[in-house]
Write an enzyme that holds these catalytic residues in place. Structure first.
Site, PDB file in Angstrom:
ATOM      1  N   ASP A 167       0.814  -1.209   0.000  1.00  0.00           N
ATOM      2  CA  ASP A 167       0.000   0.000   0.000  1.00  0.00           C
ATOM      3  C   ASP A 167       0.852   1.265   0.000  1.00  0.00           C
ATOM      4  O   ASP A 167       0.314   2.371   0.045  1.00  0.00           O
ATOM      5  CB  ASP A 167      -0.938   0.007   1.213  1.00  0.00           C
ATOM      6  CG  ASP A 167      -2.400  -0.035   0.801  1.00  0.00           C
ATOM      7  OD1 ASP A 167      -2.679  -0.276  -0.384  1.00  0.00           O
ATOM      8  OD2 ASP A 167      -3.266   0.179   1.675  1.00  0.00           O
ATOM      9  N   ASP A 330      -9.947  -6.301  12.079  1.00  0.00           N
ATOM     10  CA  ASP A 330      -9.864  -7.714  12.434  1.00  0.00           C
ATOM     11  C   ASP A 330     -11.029  -8.152  13.308  1.00  0.00           C
ATOM     12  O   ASP A 330     -11.777  -9.088  12.966  1.00  0.00           O
ATOM     13  CB  ASP A 330      -8.528  -8.011  13.119  1.00  0.00           C
ATOM     14  CG  ASP A 330      -8.109  -6.934  14.125  1.00  0.00           C
ATOM     15  OD1 ASP A 330      -8.958  -6.108  14.528  1.00  0.00           O
ATOM     16  OD2 ASP A 330      -6.922  -6.924  14.508  1.00  0.00           O
TER      17      ASP A 330
END
Length: 771
Positions: A167, A330
């Site tokens: 990224d 998450d």
């Protein structure tokens, strides 16, 4: 079955509540409470599972509820006395929050689940796996080691693919209006593409940096097809057995979406480093991964922790991929899949080795993201209102989320005694006898219950210290979410730092201010005892509370008084035969310990008498994974001779990124090393010794923290500026020493990927650390 168990617990709690609210005399309560405390202390010596565990938790709960009843009905100041009532009621709310969290945690860990191993057999069918390593701004050297370790996992090559998800080199960054950002992104993309080609893995980036890590992982899903997805953070290197030890659980449960394993760290966090507890005390995360996750697993509530996990693609695709509503993608992802009827599993075997933040500032930055993300889930995706979850699952998620409200309670406990000591306010209406009968027994039961549940993974008052050092800054982070739940953004935590000088953290100032305020509270206590002898009992009790707070803040001073970090990576004790190629000679040797930067090699006394620091040698050894070469170039950094032989402290002289495969093989291949080291720290020292240890630590760190304050401000400022300048230049901020080197021999030229503990992992915890 789970529902019946839940009903049984509910009935037991109702009975305990009924008994706790029955009117009894002060003496009867005190005697009964002390008998229960003695019974709990005795039962601690027996097996802590099954019926005896339920008895201990029930007995402890009865005392806590008795305290709650008394506290609610007898101690809150009258409403018409606002000066007393307002701070008194705030204190009451903080206590009730703590009691509620105690009950939630006791429910969550009522019967921790220890899953049996399900290692894949050699002849079993291997499902396909995509290994995702999301990255944003990590160094190429760190990524090379993680990617190499992932590529070398013991799994058929045609059944798994490794993806470096970059990224930091997206089209958006390449097209940035800032020329420096665009240039750095282009160079990063070029370097990492070449790295991936050299190591035989896939490089993948995307057009825009949308939804941070969740968006990056979803881009990986869109460009891959395997049945399962393994997620590893950029600084989390897996052992060779990671896939074989996790995928077997999916075969027995077609509705299993997750197998989560512990996050094991090979470097100390700022508390462990600055207080020098790394080798002898259980690490902070072991409480969560050693007990809590196993407790959640019993209720099908263990959740995804962002790395060291394997997920089923079918489940992810059903829910639209990784969730990105909060910055804790998450836990949010796991919540959504649990609500859809999918199951999770937790396997308590460390099979990845990662890095923790080295500085206090980065530690706070990481925890700020965690607490903000969990509060976002509460506000935007509340588990209590989410359809599809069982009642135990709702309570498990609520426990994990509400824990992060601890800064409000911790700050309340920290400053409450000062209302009486400074202003004479009565915010807790109770006589000395009532305090002894109720509050003292409540505190004792709390300490015993904590030791009963966490004895091998958390020592007395260490949780309070961790919470105290975070509360000053996390309170502000939580308020920012309450004001605007969608405002927080994902920020990558910096890892692998070194510091040239010992100094006070840039975030340390408030702790010194609070310490001197609490010290003034001790002076106020003495003044009240002298001026108003009739209030001596109350003054001593409140002053004792304030003194305990001073111990906590004194420990915090030791945390923000940051010791210098000259080492750049953690040593790992191993026993592997090797050969040294020195000129035209081949010399038998033994690798004694390794790090990601170097190794300590033992050779016979007469074999290399002429060797000197700075010379280059070749080390040859048999790798655990099949590699194209087994030769690794080294630069000798120190030579230590004694009667037993010669110890060479050496730096890896990597001149080809493919040689990082050998480094990964030496350092990360064997997960048994992590389990052995973990076992040396997981020991129950008991309540009495634990309290003594904490008091000694707090007093010593108070003195050390104040000694840092006595140093000249220009020196500390200069040190901080020097460290910041070194970090910005991408050069090592300190000349690091290497595994096996003389502790006093300082060398240069090493990249920084981890902070080094003084003790090699795998050695006895009694080994004396370098200072």
């Amino acid at each position: 079955m789970r529902f019946l168990t839940f009903l049984l617990w509910l009935a037991m709690v109702a009975l305990i509540v009924f008994l706790a609210t029955q009117p009894v005399s002060l003496t009867t309560h005190f005697v009964t409470a002390m008998i229960i405390i003695i019974i709990i202390a005795i039962l601690k010596m027996f097996d802590r599972r099954g019926a005896l565990r339920a008895v201990v938790l029930a007995l402890g709960t009865s005392i806590v509820l008795r305290y709650v009843y008394w506290r609610t009905t007898s101690t809150i100041p009258p409403v018409d006395e606002l000066a007393n009532f307002i701070p008194g009621f705030i204190l009451y709310l903080a206590e009730m929050y703590s009691v509620f969290m105690l009950f939630l945690s006791l429910f969550a860990i009522a019967d921790p689940l220890n899953r049996p191993r399900r290692t894949l057999a050699r002849d079993s069918v291997r499902p396909t796996v995509d290994v995702f390593i999301p990255s944003y701004n990590e160094d190429k050297e760190l990524l090379a080691i993680t990617v190499s370790a992932a590529k070398q996992m013991d799994y058929p090559e045609d059944r798994f693919n490794v993806y470096l998800l970059d990224d930091g080199g997206t089209d958006q960054r390449l097209e940035s209006n800032d020329p420096q950002v665009a240039m750095a992104a282009a160079e990063r993309r070029r370097e990492l593409q070449q790295l991936c080609r050299d190591l035989g893995v896939n490089y993948l980036t995307r057009a825009r940096n949308v939804n941070a890590k969740a968006g990056n992982l979803n881009n990986g899903l869109a460009h891959s097809t395997s049945e399962f997805v393994a997620v590893l953070d950029a600084d989390h290197a897996p052992a060779r057995d990671f896939l074989n030890e996790t995928l077997g659980y999916f075969a027995v449960d077609p509705r299993l979406f997750l197998v989560q394993t512990p996050h094991f760290f090979i470097n100390p966090d700022p508390l462990e480093h600055n207080l020098e507890t790394w080798t002898r005390m259980p690490s902070e995360n072991e409480m969560f991964y050693g007990v809590i996750q196993k407790g959640l697993d019993k209720w099908n509530g263990s959740f995804f922790c962002g790395s060291a996990a394997v997920l089923r693609r079918e489940a992810l695709e059903e829910s639209g991929g990784f969730s990105g509503l909060s910055i804790t993608e998450d836990a949010e992802t796991a919540l959504g899949l649990h609500a859809r009827g999918w199951n999770s599993a937790y396997v308590d075997r460390p099979m990845i080795a990662g890095l923790q933040p080295e500085t206090f500032a980065n530690f706070i930055g990481q925890r700020s993201r965690w607490c903000q993300g969990m509060l976002q889930i509460l506000l935007l995706n509340n588990p209590m209102l989410k359809r599809g979850l069982s009642i135990p699952q709702r309570l498990c998620y609520l426990s994990s989320i509400l824990y992060w409200l601890f800064p409000f309670a911790r700050l309340t406990f920290l400053f409450s005694p000062l209302f009486y000591l400074f202003f004479g306010l009565s915010i807790f209406d109770a006589s000395g006898a009532e305090f002894a009968a109720y509050t003292t027994t409540y505190i004792l039961v709390n300490i015993l219950l904590q030791n009963y549940n966490w004895s091998r993974v958390r020592w007395p008052f260490i949780s309070e210290l961790y919470e105290t050092i975070q509360s000053i800054y996390l309170g502000r982070a939580l308020l920012a979410v309450l004001v605007n739940p969608t405002a927080p953004s994902f920020k990558v935590t910096t890892k692998g730092e070194t510091t040239r000088f010992s100094r006070i953290s840039e975030l340390g100032g408030p702790f010194y201010v609070i310490f001197f305020i609490l010290l003034a509270g001790i002076v106020a206590m003495v003044w009240r005892i002298v001026v108003t002898p009739s209030e001596a009992g109350v003054a001593l009790v409140v002053g004792g509370w304030n003194l305990f707070n001073m111990l906590l803040i004194g420990g915090a001073l030791g945390v923000v008084a940051e010791r210098r970090q000259l080492r750049s990576s953690t040593r790992i004790a191993i026993e592997r035969p090797a050969e040294i190629i020195y000129g035209d000679r081949v010399i038998p040797a033994r690798i004694d310990d390794v790090s990601v930067n170097g190794a300590r090699i033992l050779v016979p006394a007469n074999a290399m008498r002429s060797i000197r620091a700075g010379e280059r040698i070749i080390m040859r050894f048999q790798p655990m994974a099949p590699l194209a070469t087994n030769e690794l170039p080294l630069t000798v950094r120190s030579v230590v001779r004694d009667e037993g032989g010669i110890a060479l402290g050496s730096e890896f002289a990597v001149d080809d990124v493919r040689q990082y495969k050998m480094v990964a093989d030496l350092v990360f291949a064997n997960s048994d090393e992590w389990s052995r080291f973990q076992a040396t720290r997981r020991k129950n020292i008991g309540v009495v010794r634990g309290v003594i240890e904490f008091i000694q630590l707090a007093i010593f760190q108070t003195v050390r923290g104040l000694s840092y304050l006595m140093r000249s401000a220009p020196t500390n400022k200069k040190a901080a500026q020097s460290d910041n300048a070194a970090a910005e230049s991408n050069a090592p901020s300190a000349p690091p020493t290497f595994a096996g080197a003389d502790p006093n021999a300082v060398v240069t030229g090493a990249g920084s990927t981890a902070a080094l503990s003084g003790v090699p992992i795998g050695r006895s915890a009694n080994h004396t650390p370098d200072r």
